[in-house]
Design a protein around this motif. Structure first.
Motif: not given
Length: 165
Positions: A25-52
């Motif tokens: 519970r004390k680290d949920q802020r870190k967990g939510i940020l990590a969740f959102l950061v990977l979401q953003a980065i995987i969106w950028l990378c997978d946009m390329i792999t699926f588009a091509f």
């Protein structure tokens, strides 16, 4: 109902349960940020792999909205990264940290290979299975770097501040 739909439901359930059970519970802020950061980065990378056409997802949620697998890319992998990031050891020797990173990336790549081989949730066209280990390593490393950069200044996150003293 197809086997793939049951697997997606299981990923949603295990993702929610994993976030609640493996992130204190004390680290949920870190967990939510990590969740959102990977979401953003995987969106950028997978946009390329699926588009091509390097990857495809024949069975997915919202098939008319996007060609990308929402369950894997935008929920399950980010939850796994949040669990990884919150439970990592930031201090200590380099070898245990490298082994921890190596094991997480290897297990995630193995899971991805099993999903690709035995279901229709993912199909690799040009992107090969052995390159997925490097791809996941890149995603985790960049996300880890961004999260560390964000949490670098500990004074921003103090719960008690004294104004005027």
């Amino acid at each position: 109902m197809l086997m793939e739909h049951w697997i997606m439901i299981a990923m949603w359930l295990f993702g929610f349960a994993g976030f609640i059970l493996f992130i204190p519970r004390k680290d949920q802020r870190k967990g939510i940020l990590a969740f959102l950061v990977l979401q953003a980065i995987i969106w950028l990378c997978d946009m390329i792999t699926f588009a091509f056409g390097w990857q495809s997802a024949p069975v997915r949620l919202l098939p008319k909205a996007t060609d990308m697998p929402l369950t894997l890319d935008y929920f399950f992998y980010p939850v796994l990264f949040a669990i990884y990031y919150v439970n990592k050891k930031s201090k200590g020797s380099l070898w245990p940290r490298f082994i921890y990173f190596f094991v997480w990336i290897s297990v995630l790549s193995l899971f991805d290979i099993v999903i690709e081989k035995y279901t229709d949730l993912l199909e690799y066209e040009l992107l090969k299975r052995n390159l997925m280990w490097i791809y996941f390593g890149f995603l985790f490393y960049v996300s880890h770097f961004c999260c560390n950069w964000f949490f670098k200044d500990k004074t921003l996150f103090q719960t008690e501040r004294r104004w005027g003293t």
